[in-house]
Design an enzyme around this catalytic site. Sequence first.
Site, short mmCIF file in Angstrom:
data_model
loop_
_atom_site.label_atom_id
_atom_site.label_comp_id
_atom_site.label_asym_id
_atom_site.label_seq_id
_atom_site.Cartn_x
_atom_site.Cartn_y
_atom_site.Cartn_z
N ASP A 1 -22.60 20.04 10.08
CA ASP A 1 -21.70 18.97 9.66
C ASP A 1 -21.22 19.22 8.24
O ASP A 1 -22.00 19.14 7.30
CB ASP A 1 -22.46 17.63 9.75
CG ASP A 1 -21.52 16.43 9.70
OD1 ASP A 1 -20.42 16.57 9.14
OD2 ASP A 1 -21.91 15.37 10.20
N ARG B 1 -18.51 17.64 6.78
CA ARG B 1 -17.50 16.65 6.42
C ARG B 1 -17.70 16.13 5.00
O ARG B 1 -18.83 15.95 4.56
CB ARG B 1 -17.54 15.48 7.42
CG ARG B 1 -17.04 15.89 8.79
CD ARG B 1 -17.22 14.78 9.79
NE ARG B 1 -18.60 14.58 10.17
CZ ARG B 1 -18.98 13.74 11.13
NH1 ARG B 1 -18.08 13.03 11.77
NH2 ARG B 1 -20.24 13.60 11.43
#
Length: 251
Positions: free
Chosen positions: A175, A177
């Site tokens: 991840d 982000r």
Amino acid sequence: MVNLKLEPKVLEVLKEKIQLIKTDEGAIYLVGPIQLPVELYGETVVFQWYCWLNRCEITGNYLEIIDQLSSANLAEYQQSSVLVYGDFENADDALIRMHSICHTGDIFGSKRCDCGYQLKQSMKSIAENGTGALFYLANHEGRGIGLFSKAMAYVLQENGYDTVEANESLGFVDDSRNYEDAIQVLKTLRTKPVKLMTNNPKKLDALKNAGLPVSGREPLWGDKSEYNEKYLQTKIQRSGHLEEEGTCPND
Ligand SMILES: [Zn+2]
């Protein structure tokens, strides 16, 4: 040097709707509010829409920014935006959603994930709450790996890999982000605490660590089907999402 010749009226009108937000890397230019009536479960709900652009240069002379637009090829890139509902600046209790773009789920209605459901449901919850904001984060496709890589990851998933394994096999961290821009924009629109709609405690922590004033969390589960069962289970088993009693997982 500015080459563009604008009618004075054009700059005057736009100036009223642009805000400059300074960041560590440069500036965010936020344009809005723009009235956006939205079809939501058979009803028309009126949101206020803002869109933003990151630039290196920091200038209060917006003509310099406008001058670059026609050659900046912005359609080749993605810009993020936010839908705001109600008195977002002043209301005590605001609900927000940081929604990662999902081309397949949000646009096509793909049932391989629950993104399309979460998008619509969070807009509905925000409207029902009376105030809130939905941040639509355009550089978050496939948890930050991009649409083409996501297609590759889907191929791997069709061959037995789970979401996390597929992303990692392609050389990505699970991840990647980043929420910094969205938080900057949020702080411009509201300084009071917000309640975050998510099933992902890591997202909650990431946002708190980045300086988001959070007063609580609201789960967002639904739309479980045979097509996304494994995806949702992976979220719980591998990505630390919290399962809600009697319902099923997403985010
Ligand atoms: Zn999705």
